[in-house]
Design an enzyme around this catalytic site. Structure first.
Site, PDB file in Angstrom:
ATOM      1  N   SER A   1       0.863  -1.186   0.000  1.00 46.74           N
ATOM      2  CA  SER A   1       0.000   0.000   0.000  1.00 46.74           C
ATOM      3  C   SER A   1       0.898   1.234   0.000  1.00 46.74           C
ATOM      4  CB  SER A   1      -0.878  -0.030   1.256  1.00 46.74           C
ATOM      5  OG  SER A   1      -1.582   1.169   1.415  1.00 46.74           O
TER       6      SER A   1
ATOM      7  N   LYS B   1      -1.270  -1.077  -4.332  1.00 43.97           N
ATOM      8  CA  LYS B   1      -2.428  -0.245  -3.972  1.00 43.97           C
ATOM      9  C   LYS B   1      -1.905   1.163  -3.796  1.00 43.97           C
ATOM     10  CE  LYS B   1      -4.777   0.345   0.488  1.00 43.97           C
ATOM     11  NZ  LYS B   1      -5.491  -0.366   1.582  1.00 43.97           N
TER      12      LYS B   1
ATOM     13  N   LYS C   1      -2.970   5.137  -2.544  1.00 43.95           N
ATOM     14  CA  LYS C   1      -3.941   5.991  -1.874  1.00 43.95           C
ATOM     15  C   LYS C   1      -4.309   7.121  -2.820  1.00 43.95           C
ATOM     16  CE  LYS C   1      -3.942   4.046   2.253  1.00 43.95           C
ATOM     17  NZ  LYS C   1      -5.178   3.604   2.935  1.00 43.95           N
TER      18      LYS C   1
ATOM     19  N   ASP D   1      -7.275   3.263  -2.955  1.00 44.16           N
ATOM     20  CA  ASP D   1      -7.944   3.379  -1.655  1.00 44.16           C
ATOM     21  C   ASP D   1      -8.149   4.858  -1.350  1.00 44.16           C
ATOM     22  OD1 ASP D   1      -8.932   3.146   0.904  1.00 44.16           O
ATOM     23  OD2 ASP D   1      -7.171   2.129   1.741  1.00 44.16           O
TER      24      ASP D   1
ATOM     25  N   GLU E   1     -11.307   0.950  -3.204  1.00 42.59           N
ATOM     26  CA  GLU E   1     -11.539   0.729  -1.774  1.00 42.59           C
ATOM     27  C   GLU E   1     -12.126   1.971  -1.115  1.00 42.59           C
ATOM     28  OE1 GLU E   1      -7.987  -0.751   0.086  1.00 42.59           O
ATOM     29  OE2 GLU E   1      -8.751  -0.526   2.122  1.00 42.59           O
TER      30      GLU E   1
ATOM     31  N   ASP F   1     -13.818  -1.113   3.427  1.00 40.56           N
ATOM     32  CA  ASP F   1     -12.873  -1.228   4.547  1.00 40.56           C
ATOM     33  C   ASP F   1     -13.557  -0.605   5.766  1.00 40.56           C
ATOM     34  OD1 ASP F   1     -10.833  -0.807   6.414  1.00 40.56           O
ATOM     35  OD2 ASP F   1      -9.421   0.128   5.052  1.00 40.56           O
TER      36      ASP F   1
ATOM     37  N   LYS G   1      -9.836  -6.561   8.351  1.00 43.68           N
ATOM     38  CA  LYS G   1      -8.809  -6.178   9.325  1.00 43.68           C
ATOM     39  C   LYS G   1      -9.356  -6.624  10.676  1.00 43.68           C
ATOM     40  CE  LYS G   1      -7.373  -1.860   7.072  1.00 43.68           C
ATOM     41  NZ  LYS G   1      -7.446  -0.386   7.133  1.00 43.68           N
TER      42      LYS G   1
ATOM     43  N   GLY H   1      -4.244  -3.813   6.266  1.00 44.83           N
ATOM     44  CA  GLY H   1      -3.134  -3.576   7.190  1.00 44.83           C
ATOM     45  C   GLY H   1      -3.303  -2.258   7.910  1.00 44.83           C
TER      46      GLY H   1
HETATM   47  O1  OSB Z   1      -7.132   2.211   4.724  1.00 41.51           O
HETATM   48  O2  OSB Z   1      -6.100   0.412   4.459  1.00 41.51           O
HETATM   49  C1  OSB Z   1      -6.164   1.516   4.995  1.00 41.51           C
HETATM   50  C2  OSB Z   1      -3.011   2.204   7.060  1.00 41.51           C
HETATM   51  C3  OSB Z   1      -3.548   2.854   8.143  1.00 41.51           C
HETATM   52  C4  OSB Z   1      -4.905   3.090   8.178  1.00 41.51           C
HETATM   53  C5  OSB Z   1      -5.723   2.672   7.119  1.00 41.51           C
HETATM   54  C6  OSB Z   1      -5.190   2.003   6.030  1.00 41.51           C
HETATM   55  C7  OSB Z   1      -3.800   1.795   5.992  1.00 41.51           C
HETATM   56  C8  OSB Z   1      -3.103   1.172   4.874  1.00 41.51           C
HETATM   57  C9  OSB Z   1      -1.749   0.568   5.152  1.00 41.51           C
HETATM   58  O3  OSB Z   1      -3.507   1.203   3.732  1.00 41.51           O
HETATM   59  C10 OSB Z   1      -1.665  -0.862   4.857  1.00 41.51           C
HETATM   60  C11 OSB Z   1      -0.434  -1.516   5.424  1.00 41.51           C
HETATM   61  O4  OSB Z   1      -0.381  -1.800   6.641  1.00 41.51           O
HETATM   62  O5  OSB Z   1       0.479  -1.774   4.653  1.00 41.51           O
HETATM   63 MG    MG Z   2      -8.361   1.065   3.407  1.00 38.82          MG
END
Ligand code: OSB
Ligand code: MG
Length: 369
Positions: free
Chosen positions: A135, A161, A163, A188, A213, A238, A262, A290
């Protein structure tokens, strides 16, 4: 098992690079490490509540409060025959999923160690390797993103992925589509858009993304069903999913066609498995999300992701992608083929590096009767 002693540690670990999302920028990660000592075994768990209430309403402070004043007193000094029995003991507590999940994780580890089996096996895992992805936070330039993706591709990661946030979306998607044809790519939004942005998502719909996402509200299920109706690309929820009931509602309303699991967001592995099994029955693929976990939380994520319906690669990356030094030994690594080994030893299957754990601990409290 007799619950002899529980310890909480507020940890703070500096990220190797700032993580930028539509929710803000994270420079370090604060979580709570939960340690349970019972019948001569030690179980470890991680509560993924963060320092800020920007992803979830929970924070390290609220999770500490709920753990200390409600969850821990419900099981401390008692004989607990199973994880289910512990959950029943604190079932009156509403919400606070991340607080609950941290304690539940430590209990699962302790029970697995007492039975001398791996956490993966105890949870119903069927794989000894899992497919992993990465990510990537919002980058300050398209060139910077392309470079990062090139590096992660070279390390073997099976999917990328990125953001996105309003105004920081199509240029990145378009460039990756052009430079890396065939890349398994997903985006995401962390709830940064509204139904008014449907035009943007219709454009994105032509890019063959594996999923979009959480584009809309962080508790929303209904508006996502209106958006999904207009798109070929699967929506993945999510933030909006906290339970099996939420999952059922989202799938029955066709608000999403993929679920991100999660354990912290749904209260632990027990609820995660219920969601996993329901999705499997409904032909809905799941993948493991994650929360920038330390190796303790990551070990649990890897074990859970070894269950059969975790079909898509998860946000489970190598320790070094997050931290210069992790608090477990061995650290988590990605194999050249984009997989990660599921630890086979008892419980979480990795040792806690006590020296490193001490170094990242900012507060510690022991509970004993
Ligand atoms: O939205 O998936 C998410 C990290 C912190 C809070 C929300 C998210 C995330 C990540 C990181 O996308 C994923 C990772 O741990 O590699
Ligand atoms: Mg997410």
């Amino acid at each position: 098992m007799h619950i002899d002693r529980i310890e909480l540690r507020h940890i703070k670990m500096v990220l190797v690079s700032p993580f930028v999302t539509s929710m803000g920028t994270e420079y370090d990660e604060e979580h709570i490490i939960v340690r349970v000592d019972a019948d001569g075994v030690t179980g470890w768990g991680e509560s993924v509540a963060e320092g800020t209430p920007f992803y979830s309403y929970e924070t390290v402070t609220t999770a500490w409060h709920i753990l200390q004043d409600f969850l821990i007193p419900s099981i401390l000094g008692k004989d607990i025959a199973s994880v289910d029995e512990a959950i029943a003991a604190y079932s009156k507590v509403r919400g606070h999923m991340m607080a609950k999940a941290g304690l539940e994780a430590a209990l699962w580890d302790a029970f697995a160690k007492s039975k001398n089996i791996s956490l993966s096996k105890m949870l119903g895992g069927t794989r000894d390797k899992i497919d992993v992805g990465v990510s990537i936070g919002i980058q300050s330039s398209v060139e910077g993103l392309l470079k990062k993706v090139e590096g992660y591709n070279a390390e073997g990661y099976k999917r990328i992925k990125i953001k996105i946030a309003p105004g920081l979306d199509m240029q990145f998607v378009d460039a990756l589509h052009r430079e890396f044809p065939g890349l398994l790519l997903q985006v995401d939004a962390n709830s940064a858009y509204t139904l008014g942005d449907i035009g943007l998502f219709k454009k994105m719909d032509d890019y063959n993304l594996s999923l979009i996402e959480q584009p809309l509200g962080y508790e929303d299920i209904y508006d996502h069903s209106k958006l999904q109706r207009e798109l070929k690309t699967p929506i993945c929820l999510d933030e909006s999913i906290h339970s099996l009931d939420d999952t059922r509602a989202a799938i029955e309303l066709d608000s999403c066609r993929i679920i991100n699991i999660k354990p912290g967001r749904v209260g632990g592995y027990t609820e995660s498995i219920l969601i996993h099994d329901y999705c499997q029955k409904m032909n809905i693929p799941v993948w493991h999300g994650g929360m920038l976990e330390s190796g303790i939380g990551r070990a649990g994520n890897v074990a859970l992701a070894s269950l059969p319906n975790f079909i898509l690669p998860g946000d489970i990356s190598a320790s070094k992608r997050y931290y210069v030094e992790d608090i477990v030994d061995p650290e988590f690594v990605v194999n050249p083929d984009g997989t990660m080994d599921v630890p086979q030893g008892p419980g979480i299957g990795v040792e806690v590096n006590m020296k490193m754990l001490e170094k990242v601990t900012v507060r510690k409290q022991t509970y004993k009767i």
